[in-house]
Design an enzyme around this catalytic site. Structure first.
Site, PDB file in Angstrom:
ATOM      1  N   THR A 197       0.843  -1.205   0.000  1.00 28.83           N
ATOM      2  CA  THR A 197       0.000   0.000   0.000  1.00 28.83           C
ATOM      3  C   THR A 197       0.874   1.249   0.000  1.00 28.83           C
ATOM      4  O   THR A 197       0.635   2.200  -0.761  1.00 28.83           O
ATOM      5  CB  THR A 197      -0.936  -0.008   1.223  1.00 28.83           C
ATOM      6  OG1 THR A 197      -1.803  -1.132   1.102  1.00 28.83           O
ATOM      7  CG2 THR A 197      -1.757   1.262   1.330  1.00 28.83           C
ATOM      8  N   CYS A 387     -30.954 -15.804 -26.041  1.00 30.27           N
ATOM      9  CA  CYS A 387     -30.319 -15.425 -27.301  1.00 30.27           C
ATOM     10  C   CYS A 387     -29.896 -16.674 -28.084  1.00 30.27           C
ATOM     11  O   CYS A 387     -30.759 -17.369 -28.605  1.00 30.27           O
ATOM     12  CB  CYS A 387     -29.179 -14.448 -27.056  1.00 30.27           C
ATOM     13  SG  CYS A 387     -28.878 -13.412 -28.500  1.00 30.27           S
ATOM     14  N   HIS A 513     -31.778 -10.269 -24.022  1.00 27.59           N
ATOM     15  CA  HIS A 513     -30.989 -10.603 -22.819  1.00 27.59           C
ATOM     16  C   HIS A 513     -31.667 -10.033 -21.570  1.00 27.59           C
ATOM     17  O   HIS A 513     -31.348  -8.905 -21.163  1.00 27.59           O
ATOM     18  CB  HIS A 513     -29.582 -10.020 -22.931  1.00 27.59           C
ATOM     19  CG  HIS A 513     -28.762 -10.640 -24.005  1.00 27.59           C
ATOM     20  ND1 HIS A 513     -27.833 -11.633 -23.757  1.00 27.59           N
ATOM     21  CD2 HIS A 513     -28.744 -10.433 -25.336  1.00 27.59           C
ATOM     22  CE1 HIS A 513     -27.265 -11.987 -24.894  1.00 27.59           C
ATOM     23  NE2 HIS A 513     -27.803 -11.291 -25.877  1.00 27.59           N
ATOM     24  N   GLU A 515     -31.096 -10.727 -18.648  1.00 22.04           N
ATOM     25  CA  GLU A 515     -30.125 -10.616 -17.544  1.00 22.04           C
ATOM     26  C   GLU A 515     -29.557  -9.206 -17.385  1.00 22.04           C
ATOM     27  O   GLU A 515     -29.094  -8.843 -16.309  1.00 22.04           O
ATOM     28  CB  GLU A 515     -28.992 -11.642 -17.718  1.00 22.04           C
ATOM     29  CG  GLU A 515     -27.997 -11.406 -18.857  1.00 22.04           C
ATOM     30  CD  GLU A 515     -28.445 -11.956 -20.212  1.00 22.04           C
ATOM     31  OE1 GLU A 515     -29.662 -12.176 -20.395  1.00 22.04           O
ATOM     32  OE2 GLU A 515     -27.576 -12.151 -21.078  1.00 22.04           O
TER      33      GLU A 515
HETATM   34  N1  GLN Z   1     -24.785 -15.682 -32.261  1.00 25.37           N
HETATM   35  C1  GLN Z   1     -26.175 -15.364 -32.200  1.00 25.37           C
HETATM   36  C2  GLN Z   1     -26.515 -14.134 -33.010  1.00 25.37           C
HETATM   37  O1  GLN Z   1     -25.653 -13.331 -33.317  1.00 25.37           O
HETATM   38  C3  GLN Z   1     -26.610 -15.179 -30.758  1.00 25.37           C
HETATM   39  C4  GLN Z   1     -25.980 -14.002 -30.094  1.00 25.37           C
HETATM   40  C5  GLN Z   1     -26.074 -14.046 -28.584  1.00 25.37           C
HETATM   41  O2  GLN Z   1     -26.331 -15.089 -27.989  1.00 25.37           O
HETATM   42  N2  GLN Z   1     -25.816 -12.923 -27.939  1.00 25.37           N
HETATM   43  O3  GLN Z   1     -27.652 -13.952 -33.370  1.00 25.37           O
END
Ligand code: GLN
Length: 539
Positions: A197, A387, A513, A515
């Site tokens: 540190t 996805c 997504h 998430e």
């Molecule tokens: N590879 C796929 C696409 O481009 C899924 C992408 C992902 O899972 N983010 O559509």
């Protein structure tokens, strides 16, 4: 409304000794505490690499690529900022050296510098300062917290530290530097060591920056002797030596920082009032549920980067939020998709109550993902495909239910006779990789009779995307006739956003997504209901 001075306060968080000390979590925790005291705060990450953004980096290099509402592909720390603060971030919250140089070089080509020699100081440092101050414009926030990626002493972070040095002069009391370091414990000597540190702070001082507060990451408590020693050698008061002890959950760090009074020290040094007590009851409630689950459930996360927890950071955190909402401890079983072969899925997935197939690119591990989906579909195990995971679910259905031999995605098999997943029309013109996917928030309209609607309880939703391929609507009729229906559609383009199975307790694939939008304050309904379905399955 918070009592605030008129000026935005700029707080810099730098790191010393080693990387991975958790600057992102410390920044997010501090912002959380300030927010809980009624102040508005945003966090920004400055990354010293040359890539324009992490969108073209593979997860082995940089973990997950996080996507914001406005479609920026960013560092995963922005995910922590959103999960802690429940406030969306944007492109302006993540800047890389690549982007800084790109902008300076564009200005040079335009002739903006009027014949000057373009140099690191002042041109690059000015550009860095401008990106920092952009977030403080119009006094949108009381606090702008800027996390500098990398470790002080690295060649590549030098212009950033120099920009901080200059800003301290410009901003005076409106600017503060928090330096995060490591105080290692030497087991053989049974001692905590302060020397790393001291050296790290000395490096900062050589660059002309004196940290105001030191946050010391440690595995043992710092006693007064250690705190005083660090204070003495590093030019800070011992109250400004803050302990950051290892803990079992990142969500506990705000409470640890509260105990250590990090927020109070910041308010005190920036002349901000601290008479409003932090309102953290919802956060404490969350921690309570996290600590005392009523049950547990195992969920398999099938992907090809499973040796690397950071690659699926947002999915893992979403499962923690969803588990906590259900008062259930979610045991995540990371399953390498390449390890699913020759019919071993029944062994690998034997004791799990839910299967997630992760997002991804390219053909590696695809067969394992498809086999896992067959297993979840035929054994009625709750399934969530995200996805690429959704795309694989449709390929699986085409191959095994519709009996379309050789059905596949154009991405993995351009000569497939049945391109169930095809390239999006606008992607066909694209020939560079960076920043060219379908990115960010798009609307999706739900079928009122669907599981998706029963989960979201609203007709139009908006979710974030990152993909080039889509479900091929040519095949939709055949799918729906056999029980896999498109329950969510983008209203403008007709692109399929959600597919679900009718004769299955819980089988949902999403092109987006979810998430990226789950936060502590607002756990994502898809994950919450998925975990609930897994709990039911276990019973
Ligand atoms: N590879 C796929 C696409 O481009 C899924 C992408 C992902 O899972 N983010 O559509």
């Amino acid at each position: 409304m918070a009592p605030a001075e008129s000026q935005t306060k700029y707080i810099f968080v730098t790191g010393g000794v080693t990387s991975s000390l958790g600057k992102g979590i410390i920044s997010a925790s501090l912002a959380k505490l300030l927010q809980a005291r009624g102040y508005s705060a945003t966090i920004q990450k400055l990354d010293p690499y040359i890539n324009i953004d992490p969108g073209t980096l593979n997860p082995y290099e940089h973990g997950e690529c996080y996507v914001t509402e406005d479609g920026a592909e960013t560092d995963l720390d922005l995910g922590h900022y959103e999960r802690f603060l429940n406030v969306p971030t944007s492109q302006a919250n993540n800047v890389t050296t690549g982007r800084i140089y790109q902008s300076v070089i564009e200005k040079e080509r335009r002739g903006d510098y009027l014949g000057e020699t373009v140099q690191v100081i002042p041109h690059i440092t000015d550009e860095i300062k401008q990106s920092i101050k952009l977030l403080g414009k119009n006094k949108q926030f009381d606090f702008v917290i800027t996390e500098i990626g990398g470790t002080v002493g690295d060649i590549e972070s030098l212009p950033y530290v120099e920009a901080i040095r200059q800003l301290r002069w410009e901003l005076g009391k409106n600017c503060l530097v928090i330096h995060l370091t490591l105080v290692p414990y030497l087991a053989a000597a049974k001692e905590l060591k302060t020397k790393p540190t001291q050296h790290s702070v000395k490096t900062m001082q050589e660059y002309g920056v004196q940290p105001d507060i030191l946050v010391c990451r440690t595995e043992k408590h710092l006693n007064d002797g250690i705190r005083n020693k660090i204070a003495l050698f590093c030019n800070v008061s011992s109250r400004d030596v803050i302990e950051s002890i290892d803990t079992d959950s990142i969500y506990r760090v705000p409470m640890l920082m509260l105990e250590e009074q990090l927020d109070l020290r910041v308010l005190n040094k920036t002349n901000m009032k601290s008479d409003q007590q932090p309102e953290l009851s919802a956060w404490k409630n969350f921690l309570d549920h996290l600590k005392n689950p009523d049950c547990d459930v195992s969920i398999a996360l099938v992907g090809k980067y499973v040796e690397l927890m950071d690659a699926y950071k947002s999915i893992i955190e979403s499962l923690i939020h969803a588990g906590t909402t259900n008062k259930c401890n979610v045991n995540i079983k990371m399953v390498h998709s390449e390890h699913i072969e020759n019919g071993n899925e029944s062994i690998i997935l034997k004791n799990v109550s839910g299967v997630i197939v992760a997002p991804g690119f390219g053909e590696r591990g695809i067969e394992g993902k498809i086999a896992a989906i067959t297993y979840a579909r035929t054994h009625k195990i709750p399934f969530l495909g995200i996805c690429l995971g959704m795309q694989c679910a449709t390929i699986e259905f085409a191959q095994n239910v519709l009996n379309l031999k050789g059905a596949h995605s154009y991405e993995m098999m351009p000569n497939t006779p049945y391109p169930i997943i095809s390239m999006m029309e606008e992607q066909k013109k694209v020939n560079i990789k960076g920043g060219t996917m379908r990115l960010g928030a798009y609307k999706c309209k739900l079928d009122l009779e669907s599981k998706a609607f029963s989960i979201y309880k609203q007709e139009t939703i908006s979710e974030r995307h990152r993909h080039r391929y889509e479900f091929n609507n040519y095949f939709l009729k055949d799918f729906e006739k056999h029980g896999m229906v498109a329950s969510g559609i983008n209203p403008e383009s007709g692109l399929v956003e959600i597919m679900e199975l009718k004769n299955h307790p819980w089988f949902v694939g999403v092109q987006f997504h979810p998430e990226y939008k789950s936060t502590v304050a607002r756990p994502h309904p898809l994950f919450v209901e998925f975990v609930k379905a897994a709990m039911d399955f276990k019973k």
